[in-house]
Design a protein around this motif. Structure first.
Motif, PDB file in Angstrom:
ATOM      1  N   ALA A   3     -25.069 -38.050  -9.623  1.00 21.24           N
ATOM      2  CA  ALA A   3     -24.180 -38.380 -10.743  1.00 21.24           C
ATOM      3  C   ALA A   3     -24.940 -38.535 -12.044  1.00 21.24           C
ATOM      4  O   ALA A   3     -24.378 -38.358 -13.125  1.00 21.24           O
ATOM      5  N   ASN A   4     -26.239 -38.823 -11.976  1.00 20.80           N
ATOM      6  CA  ASN A   4     -27.053 -38.949 -13.189  1.00 20.80           C
ATOM      7  C   ASN A   4     -27.785 -37.663 -13.539  1.00 20.80           C
ATOM      8  O   ASN A   4     -28.676 -37.659 -14.377  1.00 20.80           O
ATOM      9  N   GLY A   5     -27.422 -36.583 -12.857  1.00 21.36           N
ATOM     10  CA  GLY A   5     -28.043 -35.286 -13.148  1.00 21.36           C
ATOM     11  C   GLY A   5     -29.083 -34.933 -12.111  1.00 21.36           C
ATOM     12  O   GLY A   5     -29.241 -35.604 -11.099  1.00 21.36           O
ATOM     13  N   GLY A   6     -29.789 -33.858 -12.360  1.00 21.60           N
ATOM     14  CA  GLY A   6     -30.808 -33.389 -11.429  1.00 21.60           C
ATOM     15  C   GLY A   6     -30.492 -31.984 -10.982  1.00 21.60           C
ATOM     16  O   GLY A   6     -29.628 -31.304 -11.534  1.00 21.60           O
ATOM     17  N   ASN A   7     -31.211 -31.551  -9.982  1.00 22.29           N
ATOM     18  CA  ASN A   7     -31.017 -30.198  -9.465  1.00 22.29           C
ATOM     19  C   ASN A   7     -29.850 -30.166  -8.485  1.00 22.29           C
ATOM     20  O   ASN A   7     -29.742 -31.024  -7.610  1.00 22.29           O
ATOM     21  N   ALA A   8     -29.024 -29.146  -8.623  1.00 18.82           N
ATOM     22  CA  ALA A   8     -27.920 -28.958  -7.686  1.00 18.82           C
ATOM     23  C   ALA A   8     -28.474 -28.499  -6.348  1.00 18.82           C
ATOM     24  O   ALA A   8     -29.389 -27.689  -6.292  1.00 18.82           O
TER      25      ALA A   8
END
Length: 181
Positions: A3-8
């Motif tokens: 939810a805070n971003g990063g790699n899918a």
């Protein structure tokens, strides 16, 4: 993806073709998505990505959508068009399936204590259906247009609904093909 971003992180072995793309979080880190043909849901283990059918293969028939899990994670409500279309409760362990209410009812959430399922009925009403027999139905709200997608807050106190309304005009035109000098 976090939810805070990063790699899918793609789930490489999934196949959601020929479905209505319904998916949900199991009340854990596992994911449930619609199996091709829309007759079953598959549970994906978050760690191993192993897929397990929710409904035993010999019982998977008809058309099933809108999985909504009970707060205890042991039951799910679905709209299932099989022997009789309606709002169904599927108990997961031990497995059982129960027609709660006939008709076009699409579940949107559960009461916090698991006593009621909330659903859109006939695209125009939000109803509360008692899970215990006699499955009494109470109209909670009448919508001003067709209710499409809906969701319930985690605390079970609020419902959000996408409502659409089709409008059109009819025009009568006179003398529209006049020849100008």
């Amino acid at each position: 993806i976090g939810a805070n971003g990063g790699n899918a992180q793609p789930l490489e072995r999934t196949n959601a073709s020929n479905t209505h793309n319904h998916l949900a979080w199991w009340p854990s880190s596992d994911i449930v998505y619609q199996q091709p043909g829309s007759q079953n849901f598959l549970r994906i283990n978050d760690k191993t990505h192993e897929e397990t059918p929710i409904i035993p293969r010999d019982r998977a028939k008809g058309f099933i959508v809108s999985p909504v899990f009970a707060p205890d994670g042991k039951r799910m409500a679905v709209q299932w068009r099989r022997d009789e279309a309606g709002l169904w409760i599927i108990s997961l362990e031990p497995y059982s399936e129960t027609l709660l209410q006939s008709g076009e009812l699409y579940p949107i959430g559960w009461s916090p204590d698991g006593s009621y399922v909330y659903a859109i009925r006939g695209w125009r009403e939000i109803v509360r259906v008692q899970v215990a027999s006699p499955s009494a139905v109470t109209v909670v709200a009448t919508l001003p247009g067709d209710g499409n997608e809906a969701g319930m807050s985690p605390d079970g106190k609020e419902i959000v609904v996408s409502v659409s309304e089709e409008k059109s005009d009819v025009w009568l035109m006179h003398n529209f093909d006049l020849k100008t000098p």
